[in-house]
Design an enzyme around this catalytic site. Structure first.
Site, PDB file in Angstrom:
ATOM      1  N   TRP A   1       0.890  -1.204   0.028  1.00  0.00           N
ATOM      2  CA  TRP A   1      -0.035  -0.042  -0.024  1.00  0.00           C
ATOM      3  C   TRP A   1       1.189   1.262   0.050  1.00  0.00           C
ATOM      4  CZ3 TRP A   1      -1.601   4.114   3.438  1.00  0.00           C
ATOM      5  CH2 TRP A   1      -2.605   4.652   3.304  1.00  0.00           C
TER       6      TRP A   1
ATOM      7  N   GLY B   1       5.815  -0.425   7.082  1.00  0.00           N
ATOM      8  CA  GLY B   1       5.970   0.820   7.709  1.00  0.00           C
ATOM      9  C   GLY B   1       6.276   2.084   6.979  1.00  0.00           C
TER      10      GLY B   1
ATOM     11  N   GLU C   1     -21.562   7.287   8.070  1.00  0.00           N
ATOM     12  CA  GLU C   1     -20.842   5.881   7.818  1.00  0.00           C
ATOM     13  C   GLU C   1     -21.514   5.631   6.186  1.00  0.00           C
ATOM     14  OE1 GLU C   1     -18.861   3.815   8.553  1.00  0.00           O
ATOM     15  OE2 GLU C   1     -19.447   2.088   7.710  1.00  0.00           O
TER      16      GLU C   1
END
Ligand code: G6P
Length: 588
Positions: A72, A97, A461
């Site tokens: 990602w 990370g 949401e």
């Protein structure tokens, strides 16, 4: 972010690493890559895009030692070159990370003559490993991590030794054990079916893994003992059960999620009540969908227990120097239990003396390790990046938490009420027909979700879900605030979805409908309040079963989730893996 896996042993490293990457893909899918040691040489295979794009490259590759990565992107666009593993000389490394001081390290390495090919922060690690290598990869890794600032889970292999060296700090990393083979991975599901026993490494730990042995070292490079635990990953994660997408399958599992969460709550209730006795203030926190569930939690504790409560996104909370003490409880909500901001917020709360309660779908995670009490969400594995059943499970857990704090009798009443809700959710799912509204939303220039109180939490949401998977812009807005801003955006090309499940506030929200209609905007209503449907009979209306107002968010949630799903399907989006997102965000 990103998912990583490593294998060493007598078996097929290529098959194991590829299979693990498929299971880790929820952590990112911008690119995938792997490095294998074959005939004394490191060979790297990597490709932009989904893990399956890597498959043809691995055809015919044979190896017993390998590391893999699914990305990602944080530093550097998704591309073949920026894909991991990165290599320098005979060393290859994968990283999950962010290295915050990479620019300074890179400048120094370049002045020493290192040649960089990617735009990533991670490539500096490969060059540092090469620079620090003096015959022992694990020692080189120890020297390297001492220079890094940020977060990392690292796996390295080299051409000179048959081992994998790993290290972790603030990114998850586990070890798995087999017979004549060993594993390392970001999480337990990656080792499902491979390793029944695992060790969760602690922050600062390193490990040296060979086919026959695993040595763990602490942050001072002293040998350390860490617990071995059973691998709790379950296999259910892989099937679609005949559904075209995981999102639909998981949405349909909502009644089970609520039921199982309520059942699991009984097992922690007493511990929770005793941990929270004397608490004078609650702070609810989380990110994304979990934050929207946390908003319901705040409302429940205020209404049921009349205790002051706040709710803030974890990314804000952790940096605001919060006022916390022993009489405060911080309720951290997270599906994965690994979201960096939520974990940091919980860690901060703990360090300031507050009680920490984790509401999570993960049995074992960074968050559960930090918490005084873990309230399980029993949603089961959730594969689709957009959360569905875990959100409703979180709301159920928060409802019961607040009820338990309010007292035994109150809790018993609420437990009785929630036991009837799974059937209502099933009825909602069976009766909803979102096709025409989904087409309307899919062709709108903007979709605005409006509501008050708990309906506002669901509106947020609904808007998030629609944006995440259909890419149709819009926002969730308090119905009363409409006239203070969003009304300027309303025109004939927009749709407003107004959620009304609170009888007392129904009239107020109806005003918002009138205001939008009089500006030419399209309106749809989601309601279970008698009279609202009749009043707006000419508008597209989604009717929910009648239900206790505090449990209505569970019904309204499945309605907005299904609407988002259908709208994304109309637009032909890749629903389970929306662009630019990942399920578990382990970086800031
Ligand atoms: C990511 C996901 C969201 C999720 C959020 C929090 O952004 O795309 O769907 O709500 O993380 O995740 P958590 O695991 O902490 O609930």
């Amino acid at each position: 972010m990103c998912g990583i896996i490593g294998y060493i042993g007598g078996g097929d490293a290529v098959k194991t690493v590829y299979g693990g990457l498929k299971r880790l893909e929820y952590r990112g899918y911008d690119s995938a890559g792997a490095a294998f040691l074959t005939d004394g040489k490191i060979r790297v295979y990597k490709k932009q895009g989904r893990v399956e794009k890597l498959y043809p490259l691995l055809d015919g590759v044979r190896s017993r030692i390998g590391i893999g990565h699914t990305r990602w992107a944080t530093h550097g666009v998704p591309s073949d070159t920026n894909a991991h593993p990165h290599r320098a000389g005979g060393i290859a490394v994968v990283h999950n990370g962010i290295i915050e001081n990479y620019a300074a390290l890179k400048a120094e390495l370049i002045s020493d003559g290192a040649k960089f090919v990617s735009d990533t922060d991670s490539e500096v690690i490969a060059h540092l490993l090469l620079k620090n290598y003096n015959g022992d990869l694990t020692e080189a890794l120890f020297k390297t991590v001492k220079l890094l600032k940020g977060s990392y889970a690292l796996m390295a292999i080299c051409e000179y030794e048959e081992k994998i060296a790993v290290a972790r700090y603030k990114s998850p990393l586990i070890l798995g054990y087999g017979n004549g083979e060993n594993f390392c991975a970001s999480d337990e599901p990656a080792l499902y079916g491979l390793s029944e026993k695992i060790t969760v490494l602690e922050d600062g730990d390193l490990a040296e893994i060979t086919a026959k042995s695993v040595k763990i070292f602490d942050k001072n490079f002293k040998r350390a003992e860490r617990e071995t635990e059973p691998n709790l990953a379950v296999s259910a994660s892989l099937g679609l059960d005949g559904c075209p997408h995981y999102m639909l399958k998981e949405l349909r599992e909502t009644p089970l999620s609520v039921e199982a969460t309520a059942r699991a709550f009984k097992g922690v209730k007493d511990k929770l009540v005793s941990a929270l006795s004397g608490v004078k203030r609650f702070v609810f926190t989380g990110c994304g969908t979990a934050y929207h569930a946390a908003l319901c939690g705040k409302r429940y504790i205020e209404s049921f227990a009349r205790i002051p409560a706040e709710c803030e996104t974890a990314g804000e909370f952790r940096y605001k120097n919060p006022v916390l003490g022993e009489d405060t409880a911080v309720i951290a909500v997270s599906q994965s239990g690994e979201t960096a901001d939520t974990v940091e917020a919980a860690g901060l709360a703990r360090s300031l003396g507050a009680k920490v309660v984790a509401i999570t779908n993960s049995h074992r995670s960074q968050l559960t390790r930090l918490a005084d009490v873990v309230v399980p969400v029993a949603a089961g594995p959730e594969i689709c990046v957009a959360a569905t059943k875990s959100y409703t499970g979180q709301i159920a857990a928060l409802y019961l938490l607040a009820a338990a704090v309010a007292g035994e009798k109150f809790y018993n009443d609420c437990a009785e009420k929630i036991s009837k809700t799974p059937a209502l959710i099933s009825a909602t799912l069976e009766s909803l027909d979102m096709r025409s509204l989904a087409h309307i939303c899919a062709s709108s220039s903007g979709v605005y979700f409006l509501g008050r109180d708990l309906d506002y939490a669901v509106a947020l949401e609904g808007s998030l879900k629609l944006k995440e998977i259909s890419y149709v812009p819009g926002e969730g807005y308090p119905a009363g605030e409409l006239k203070h801003g969003t009304l300027a955006l309303i025109d004939v090309n927009t749709t407003s979805v107004v959620i009304i499940t609170d009888k007392v506030l129904a009239e107020k929200s109806e005003n918002a409908i009138e205001q939008v209609l009089s500006r030419g905007g399209k309106v749809a209503v989601i309601t279970n309040v008698n009279g609202v449907r009749e009043r707006f009979s000419d508008l597209p209306t989604v009717v929910l079963p009648e239900c206790d107002k505090y449990l209505s968010p569970l019904l309204a949630a499945v309605a907005v989730q299904l609407l988002a799903y259908k709208a994304a399907a109309v637009l032909g989006r890749e629903i389970d893996k929306p662009r630019n997102l990942a399920k578990s965000v382990t970086v800031e």
